[in-house]
Design a protein around this motif. Structure first.
Motif, PDB file in Angstrom:
ATOM      1  N   ASN A   1     -69.880  -6.473 -30.236  1.00  0.00           N
ATOM      2  CA  ASN A   1     -71.264  -6.424 -30.702  1.00  0.00           C
ATOM      3  C   ASN A   1     -71.685  -7.683 -31.459  1.00  0.00           C
ATOM      4  O   ASN A   1     -72.642  -7.656 -32.207  1.00  0.00           O
ATOM      5  N   VAL A   2     -70.950  -8.784 -31.267  1.00  0.00           N
ATOM      6  CA  VAL A   2     -71.236 -10.031 -31.976  1.00  0.00           C
ATOM      7  C   VAL A   2     -71.857 -11.032 -31.007  1.00  0.00           C
ATOM      8  O   VAL A   2     -71.300 -11.313 -29.948  1.00  0.00           O
ATOM      9  N   GLU A   3     -73.033 -11.561 -31.378  1.00  0.00           N
ATOM     10  CA  GLU A   3     -73.637 -12.655 -30.606  1.00  0.00           C
ATOM     11  C   GLU A   3     -73.434 -13.947 -31.393  1.00  0.00           C
ATOM     12  O   GLU A   3     -73.480 -13.940 -32.627  1.00  0.00           O
ATOM     13  N   ILE A   4     -73.196 -15.026 -30.692  1.00  0.00           N
ATOM     14  CA  ILE A   4     -72.899 -16.312 -31.325  1.00  0.00           C
ATOM     15  C   ILE A   4     -74.111 -17.217 -31.170  1.00  0.00           C
ATOM     16  O   ILE A   4     -74.572 -17.466 -30.052  1.00  0.00           O
ATOM     17  N   GLU A   5     -74.615 -17.703 -32.281  1.00  0.00           N
ATOM     18  CA  GLU A   5     -75.728 -18.650 -32.233  1.00  0.00           C
ATOM     19  C   GLU A   5     -75.228 -19.994 -31.723  1.00  0.00           C
ATOM     20  O   GLU A   5     -74.076 -20.352 -31.928  1.00  0.00           O
ATOM     21  N   PRO A   6     -76.101 -20.765 -31.077  1.00  0.00           N
ATOM     22  CA  PRO A   6     -75.706 -22.115 -30.663  1.00  0.00           C
ATOM     23  C   PRO A   6     -75.290 -22.960 -31.874  1.00  0.00           C
ATOM     24  O   PRO A   6     -75.845 -22.800 -32.968  1.00  0.00           O
ATOM     25  N   ILE A   7     -74.312 -23.834 -31.663  1.00  0.00           N
ATOM     26  CA  ILE A   7     -73.794 -24.694 -32.725  1.00  0.00           C
ATOM     27  C   ILE A   7     -74.042 -26.133 -32.302  1.00  0.00           C
ATOM     28  O   ILE A   7     -73.737 -26.519 -31.169  1.00  0.00           O
ATOM     29  N   ALA A   8     -74.578 -26.941 -33.202  1.00  0.00           N
ATOM     30  CA  ALA A   8     -74.976 -28.310 -32.879  1.00  0.00           C
ATOM     31  C   ALA A   8     -73.778 -29.217 -32.606  1.00  0.00           C
ATOM     32  O   ALA A   8     -72.709 -29.061 -33.201  1.00  0.00           O
ATOM     33  N   GLY A   9     -73.982 -30.164 -31.703  1.00  0.00           N
ATOM     34  CA  GLY A   9     -73.016 -31.226 -31.453  1.00  0.00           C
ATOM     35  C   GLY A   9     -71.925 -30.863 -30.466  1.00  0.00           C
ATOM     36  O   GLY A   9     -71.816 -29.721 -30.002  1.00  0.00           O
ATOM     37  N   LYS A  10     -71.132 -31.873 -30.138  1.00  0.00           N
ATOM     38  CA  LYS A  10     -70.025 -31.672 -29.198  1.00  0.00           C
ATOM     39  C   LYS A  10     -68.992 -30.717 -29.772  1.00  0.00           C
ATOM     40  O   LYS A  10     -68.493 -29.830 -29.073  1.00  0.00           O
ATOM     41  N   ALA A  11     -68.667 -30.890 -31.046  1.00  0.00           N
ATOM     42  CA  ALA A  11     -67.705 -29.992 -31.699  1.00  0.00           C
ATOM     43  C   ALA A  11     -68.253 -28.560 -31.688  1.00  0.00           C
ATOM     44  O   ALA A  11     -67.501 -27.606 -31.484  1.00  0.00           O
ATOM     45  N   GLY A  12     -69.550 -28.415 -31.874  1.00  0.00           N
ATOM     46  CA  GLY A  12     -70.173 -27.096 -31.850  1.00  0.00           C
ATOM     47  C   GLY A  12     -70.108 -26.469 -30.474  1.00  0.00           C
ATOM     48  O   GLY A  12     -69.828 -25.275 -30.334  1.00  0.00           O
ATOM     49  N   TRP A  13     -70.357 -27.277 -29.453  1.00  0.00           N
ATOM     50  CA  TRP A  13     -70.296 -26.768 -28.084  1.00  0.00           C
ATOM     51  C   TRP A  13     -68.877 -26.297 -27.763  1.00  0.00           C
ATOM     52  O   TRP A  13     -68.693 -25.216 -27.208  1.00  0.00           O
ATOM     53  N   LEU A  14     -67.876 -27.104 -28.134  1.00  0.00           N
ATOM     54  CA  LEU A  14     -66.485 -26.729 -27.878  1.00  0.00           C
ATOM     55  C   LEU A  14     -66.092 -25.467 -28.655  1.00  0.00           C
ATOM     56  O   LEU A  14     -65.436 -24.569 -28.118  1.00  0.00           O
ATOM     57  N   THR A  15     -66.490 -25.400 -29.917  1.00  0.00           N
ATOM     58  CA  THR A  15     -66.146 -24.251 -30.753  1.00  0.00           C
ATOM     59  C   THR A  15     -66.839 -22.984 -30.246  1.00  0.00           C
ATOM     60  O   THR A  15     -66.217 -21.920 -30.160  1.00  0.00           O
ATOM     61  N   ARG A  16     -68.107 -23.101 -29.891  1.00  0.00           N
ATOM     62  CA  ARG A  16     -68.840 -21.931 -29.389  1.00  0.00           C
ATOM     63  C   ARG A  16     -68.218 -21.421 -28.088  1.00  0.00           C
ATOM     64  O   ARG A  16     -68.069 -20.214 -27.890  1.00  0.00           O
TER      65      ARG A  16
ATOM     66  N   TYR B   1     -59.721 -47.082 -25.132  1.00  0.00           N
ATOM     67  CA  TYR B   1     -59.899 -45.889 -24.304  1.00  0.00           C
ATOM     68  C   TYR B   1     -58.885 -44.810 -24.679  1.00  0.00           C
ATOM     69  O   TYR B   1     -59.231 -43.633 -24.794  1.00  0.00           O
ATOM     70  N   ALA B   2     -57.619 -45.215 -24.862  1.00  0.00           N
ATOM     71  CA  ALA B   2     -56.574 -44.248 -25.216  1.00  0.00           C
ATOM     72  C   ALA B   2     -56.862 -43.615 -26.570  1.00  0.00           C
ATOM     73  O   ALA B   2     -56.647 -42.411 -26.765  1.00  0.00           O
ATOM     74  N   THR B   3     -57.365 -44.387 -27.495  1.00  0.00           N
ATOM     75  CA  THR B   3     -57.692 -43.852 -28.823  1.00  0.00           C
ATOM     76  C   THR B   3     -58.852 -42.862 -28.728  1.00  0.00           C
ATOM     77  O   THR B   3     -58.811 -41.789 -29.328  1.00  0.00           O
ATOM     78  N   LEU B   4     -59.882 -43.201 -27.953  1.00  0.00           N
ATOM     79  CA  LEU B   4     -61.011 -42.284 -27.775  1.00  0.00           C
ATOM     80  C   LEU B   4     -60.568 -41.002 -27.076  1.00  0.00           C
ATOM     81  O   LEU B   4     -61.012 -39.901 -27.435  1.00  0.00           O
ATOM     82  N   ALA B   5     -59.699 -41.131 -26.094  1.00  0.00           N
ATOM     83  CA  ALA B   5     -59.191 -39.948 -25.396  1.00  0.00           C
ATOM     84  C   ALA B   5     -58.395 -39.065 -26.357  1.00  0.00           C
ATOM     85  O   ALA B   5     -58.500 -37.832 -26.323  1.00  0.00           O
ATOM     86  N   ALA B   6     -57.602 -39.688 -27.218  1.00  0.00           N
ATOM     87  CA  ALA B   6     -56.828 -38.927 -28.207  1.00  0.00           C
ATOM     88  C   ALA B   6     -57.754 -38.228 -29.199  1.00  0.00           C
ATOM     89  O   ALA B   6     -57.505 -37.083 -29.600  1.00  0.00           O
ATOM     90  N   GLU B   7     -58.827 -38.896 -29.602  1.00  0.00           N
ATOM     91  CA  GLU B   7     -59.786 -38.274 -30.514  1.00  0.00           C
ATOM     92  C   GLU B   7     -60.468 -37.069 -29.856  1.00  0.00           C
ATOM     93  O   GLU B   7     -60.664 -36.036 -30.494  1.00  0.00           O
ATOM     94  N   ASP B   8     -60.834 -37.206 -28.567  1.00  0.00           N
ATOM     95  CA  ASP B   8     -61.455 -36.089 -27.857  1.00  0.00           C
ATOM     96  C   ASP B   8     -60.494 -34.918 -27.688  1.00  0.00           C
ATOM     97  O   ASP B   8     -60.879 -33.761 -27.857  1.00  0.00           O
TER      98      ASP B   8
END
Length: 173
Positions: A41-56, A134-141
C-alpha cells in the motif's frame, strides 16, 4: 568424555534460549502477511536526479512484490549525493574518492496526511581515481548504482519493521 557432555549441555541450553527469545519472521505468511499487505500500500514519489531515479527504481523493484489494491501511504525521499577526494599525492592529485549517498525519507499516511515515519538511511563507497578519466567516471557510476540499492534496502527494511509494528497495533482489513 566430560568435555563432550559439557558441549552437549551448552548446545541444549543455547537451543532452549533461542527458542524462548520469541523470534518472529518479518515476512511471516508471505504475501498474505501483515507486512506484505502494508508494503503493498506504499506509493513512491518521484525522486530528483540520477541518484533519485536509481533509488526509486530499486525501491520499486523491492516493493513490487507486495502489490496492494490502493495506496494508503506515500513515501517521500530526499537524497544527498556527495563525492569527496581524500587521497592526495604530493603533486595535489587526488588518488581516492568517497561517494556518499544519504536519504531522508518520510512515510505519509494519505488518509490524514500525517507523517508516520521519519528516518534516514545512507551508505558510502570508496573509489580509486586512475589515470583514465573514463574508468574513474565508470567507477563513480557503478558506486552510485550500488549505493542506491543499499539505501533502498535500508529503507524497505525500516518500512517492513514499521509495517510489522503497525500491523500488530491495528490489523489491515
Amino acid at each position: 568424555m566430560k568435555a563432550m557432555i559439557a558441549r552437549f549441555t551448552v548446545l541444549v541450553t543455547v537451543s532452549a534460549m533461542l527458542a524462548a527469545c520469541n523470534l518472529r519472521p518479518l515476512y511471516a505468511n508471505g504475501t498474505t502477511g501483515v507486512v506484505a499487505q502494508q508494503l503493498g500500500n506504499v506509493e513512491i514519489e518521484p525522486i530528483a536526479g540520477k541518484a533519485g531515479w536509481l533509488t526509486r527504481n530499486a525501491l520499486k523493484d523491492q516493493l513490487e512484490a507486495f502489490e496492494g489494491q490502493q495506496a494508503k501511504y506515500r513515501l517521500i525521499v530526499a537524497l544527498e549525493d556527495k563525492i569527496a577526494g581524500f587521497g592526495v599525492r604530493s603533486d595535489d592529485r587526488i588518488t581516492r574518492e568517497r561517494r556518499t549517498l544519504r536519504a531522508r525519507y518520510q512515510l505519509v499516511r494519505l488518509s490524514d496526511s500525517a507523517v508516520v515515519l521519519d528516518a534516514t538511511a545512507g551508505s558510502d563507497a570508496g573509489i580509486d581515481v586512475v589515470s583514465s578519466e573514463y574508468a574513474t567516471l565508470a567507477a563513480e557510476d557503478t558506486a552510485l548504482e550500488n549505493l542506491a540499492t543499499r539505501v533502498a534496502n535500508q529503507i524497505v527494511t525500516r518500512l517492513s519493521l514499521f509495517a510489522r509494528n503497525e500491523g500488530a497495533v491495528s490489523p489491515v482489513p
